[in-house]
Design a protein around this motif. Sequence first.
Motif, PDB file in Angstrom:
ATOM      1  N   THR A 109       0.879  -1.179   0.000  1.00  0.00           N
ATOM      2  CA  THR A 109       0.000   0.000   0.000  1.00  0.00           C
ATOM      3  C   THR A 109       0.914   1.226   0.000  1.00  0.00           C
ATOM      4  N   ALA A 110       0.549   2.254  -0.776  1.00  0.00           N
ATOM      5  CA  ALA A 110       1.396   3.437  -0.894  1.00  0.00           C
ATOM      6  C   ALA A 110       1.183   4.391   0.277  1.00  0.00           C
ATOM      7  N   SER A 111       2.244   5.114   0.588  1.00  0.00           N
ATOM      8  CA  SER A 111       2.193   6.073   1.684  1.00  0.00           C
ATOM      9  C   SER A 111       1.087   7.107   1.461  1.00  0.00           C
ATOM     10  N   GLY A 112       0.387   7.417   2.547  1.00  0.00           N
ATOM     11  CA  GLY A 112      -0.669   8.436   2.483  1.00  0.00           C
ATOM     12  C   GLY A 112      -2.003   7.900   1.993  1.00  0.00           C
ATOM     13  N   THR A 113      -2.051   6.593   1.676  1.00  0.00           N
ATOM     14  CA  THR A 113      -3.312   6.036   1.187  1.00  0.00           C
ATOM     15  C   THR A 113      -3.830   4.899   2.064  1.00  0.00           C
ATOM     16  N   CYS A 114      -3.122   4.639   3.166  1.00  0.00           N
ATOM     17  CA  CYS A 114      -3.591   3.588   4.073  1.00  0.00           C
ATOM     18  C   CYS A 114      -3.403   4.036   5.524  1.00  0.00           C
ATOM     19  N   GLY A 115      -3.335   5.357   5.717  1.00  0.00           N
ATOM     20  CA  GLY A 115      -3.150   5.895   7.062  1.00  0.00           C
ATOM     21  C   GLY A 115      -1.897   5.309   7.684  1.00  0.00           C
ATOM     22  N   TYR A 116      -2.020   4.868   8.942  1.00  0.00           N
ATOM     23  CA  TYR A 116      -0.907   4.184   9.600  1.00  0.00           C
ATOM     24  C   TYR A 116      -1.074   2.671   9.516  1.00  0.00           C
ATOM     25  N   GLY A 117      -1.929   2.231   8.601  1.00  0.00           N
ATOM     26  CA  GLY A 117      -2.133   0.792   8.402  1.00  0.00           C
ATOM     27  C   GLY A 117      -3.284   0.258   9.231  1.00  0.00           C
ATOM     28  N   LEU A 118      -3.376   0.749  10.473  1.00  0.00           N
ATOM     29  CA  LEU A 118      -4.375   0.210  11.401  1.00  0.00           C
ATOM     30  C   LEU A 118      -5.807   0.452  10.915  1.00  0.00           C
ATOM     31  N   GLU A 119      -5.985   1.571  10.200  1.00  0.00           N
ATOM     32  CA  GLU A 119      -7.320   1.918   9.693  1.00  0.00           C
ATOM     33  C   GLU A 119      -7.812   0.911   8.663  1.00  0.00           C
ATOM     34  N   MET A 120      -6.873   0.117   8.101  1.00  0.00           N
ATOM     35  CA  MET A 120      -7.248  -0.854   7.067  1.00  0.00           C
ATOM     36  C   MET A 120      -7.685  -2.202   7.659  1.00  0.00           C
ATOM     37  N   ILE A 121      -7.458  -2.390   8.953  1.00  0.00           N
ATOM     38  CA  ILE A 121      -7.695  -3.700   9.562  1.00  0.00           C
ATOM     39  C   ILE A 121      -9.145  -4.207   9.411  1.00  0.00           C
ATOM     40  N   PRO A 122     -10.162  -3.308   9.428  1.00  0.00           N
ATOM     41  CA  PRO A 122     -11.510  -3.851   9.183  1.00  0.00           C
ATOM     42  C   PRO A 122     -11.660  -4.536   7.827  1.00  0.00           C
ATOM     43  N   PHE A 123     -10.778  -4.203   6.897  1.00  0.00           N
ATOM     44  CA  PHE A 123     -10.978  -4.664   5.518  1.00  0.00           C
ATOM     45  C   PHE A 123      -9.996  -5.740   5.064  1.00  0.00           C
ATOM     46  N   LEU A 124      -8.810  -5.767   5.645  1.00  0.00           N
ATOM     47  CA  LEU A 124      -7.838  -6.759   5.168  1.00  0.00           C
ATOM     48  C   LEU A 124      -6.825  -7.112   6.252  1.00  0.00           C
ATOM     49  N   GLU A 125      -6.211  -8.281   6.059  1.00  0.00           N
ATOM     50  CA  GLU A 125      -5.128  -8.698   6.959  1.00  0.00           C
ATOM     51  C   GLU A 125      -3.829  -8.104   6.431  1.00  0.00           C
ATOM     52  N   LEU A 126      -3.243  -7.247   7.238  1.00  0.00           N
ATOM     53  CA  LEU A 126      -2.051  -6.527   6.788  1.00  0.00           C
ATOM     54  C   LEU A 126      -0.904  -7.464   6.438  1.00  0.00           C
ATOM     55  N   LYS A 127      -0.872  -8.621   7.115  1.00  0.00           N
ATOM     56  CA  LYS A 127       0.257  -9.544   6.879  1.00  0.00           C
ATOM     57  C   LYS A 127       0.217 -10.173   5.485  1.00  0.00           C
TER      58      LYS A 127
END
Lengths: 310, 268
Positions: free
Chosen positions: A19-37
């Motif tokens: 994910t590109a910088s500035g488009t996924c916040g600090y990553g944590l905001e994406m957790i409802p939608f995908l597994e970061l790993k």
Amino acid sequence: MVDLSVDLGFIRLSNPIFTASGTCGYGLEMIPFLELKKLGGVVVKGLYFEPRQGNPPPRLVETTAGLLNAIGLPGIGVEAFAREVLPQLHQQQATVIVNVCGNTDDEYERVVRYLDDHPGIAFYELNISCPNVKEGGQCPALDARATFRIVSRVKKATQRPIMTKLSPNVTDITIIARAAEEAGSDALSLVNTFLGLAVDVETGQPKLANVWGGLSGPAIKPLALRMVYQVVQTVKVPVVGIGGIVTGYDALEFLAVGAKAVEVGTANFVNPRVTLQIIDELQNFCQKKQLSRIEDYIGSFRPRREKQKT
Amino acid sequence: MSQLIEAVIKDKKSWGDYFFVTFQAPELAALAAPGQFVMVKVSPKGPPLLRRPFSLASADREEGTIAIFFQRVGLGTNLLSRYSPGEKISLIGPLGRGFSFEDLAFPGELLLIGGGRGIAPLYYLAQKLKERGLKVIIFYGGKTQSDLPLREALAKKKLADKLILATEDGSLGFKGLITDVLEQEVLSPLAKKAFVCGPEAMMKKVAELLRRWNLPGEFSLEAFMGCGFGVCWGCVRWIKRGQEYQLVRICQEGPVFSREDIKWSEEE
């Protein structure tokens, strides 16, 4: 099962999709939608040493197949990031890439020195190319000497590998790319956004408070792809492609011209699961092409020879 | 926790340029609260590229449905208005922080003040307040009669103990702005709190009145959003946090904010 892992020289990643910088916040905001790993890497929002408010609103304008932004890198600063965010990203088993910013050479150095003391960061992406933070869109990535100076300094200051993110707003991006490589950058990522302007014809005012901003989204993909191709031809360090990627086929174009990995940006806003879909599409493509490893596809682009002009 | 789903359109009602669209979306209905919103992908492949935010106008857990109410004003709402029942559409929601009404109890009157399409989140809120047996006064204003299409449903469902309508041209209810009516209406000493959504100028005026009356109020703010779930930082506004104003994301920390926290003008 296709092997999607890619080698950046200093690290092997499970797949080439970040994910590109500035488009996924600090990553944590994406957790409802995908597994970061499941991502090759998560490039978190640009970090300055201190917290910042960023630019006044309005900060966004949608354009044809694109998004013009002048966010201005608001952020929580390194201390809050290391204390509150990093442990959670670690818990998610994310491959964390921190986008490093600075108003001065000194600040870039302070950011990496501070973060070097904290575990859980794979490498840094050096943001010398944000168009929205300096008057007139000036940033170090517009100048080969400034690029060389900052990259050298950060390289000396950190134990971790660095990837320098380049601006497309230059006449010849290969000159800047070479400067970053010579200064010791372990990889390059490109491109940041293209400077753009939108006018409200009713009022005669700019649509962005910052007057102009950076254009991203599908509109810039061919422009970015050309630059990635040129830079791959110029440098030896691995190149990570960025610019308007929405589908697996978009990602494959960048991989074909020699990018070792890609960052997905604006598409995350529309579909926060888009990166996982792209990974699936890469799998399917490789199976269809009977490729056992995605690395066999990287750099497969062969320009047709020009016909002899008579 | 918000979700990304494909929802089937169950029902669509329209009045001129206003639309009330109900989706079969049990996952969202189970989590939704008044004041929250959804991000809708109005065209599967674009344009427009980005999703559009819409306040929830209703949610029914038993039926597994949610609804939005919108006015056809631009490209996004124009495309959205063309969908028919049975068609699928991609939604992200429920998003944001809604109205706080959990601590409210009878007696006392609650003022719901909506301008035009701004009635949407208040329509949902009124349902929840009435379920709790609270007394609800709804102020609903627009330019003309056709801008108040939800007036019949509000009356039919008995969502207001008192429904006060206002139109700028006088075609229905009081003639003038809803804020004029609000000023003229004798404020009941029982009035406890106001919930507001509408055009910026209207909300600013209401905020002034509430300040004068020393009445708490919550405002649902509108903004162009890049993502709707807090990653792009595009929808910020100056909001008081502690002693100082900060640029706060409307999608994440809002869209509902307290009157005293919102910076209404540059002078504040």
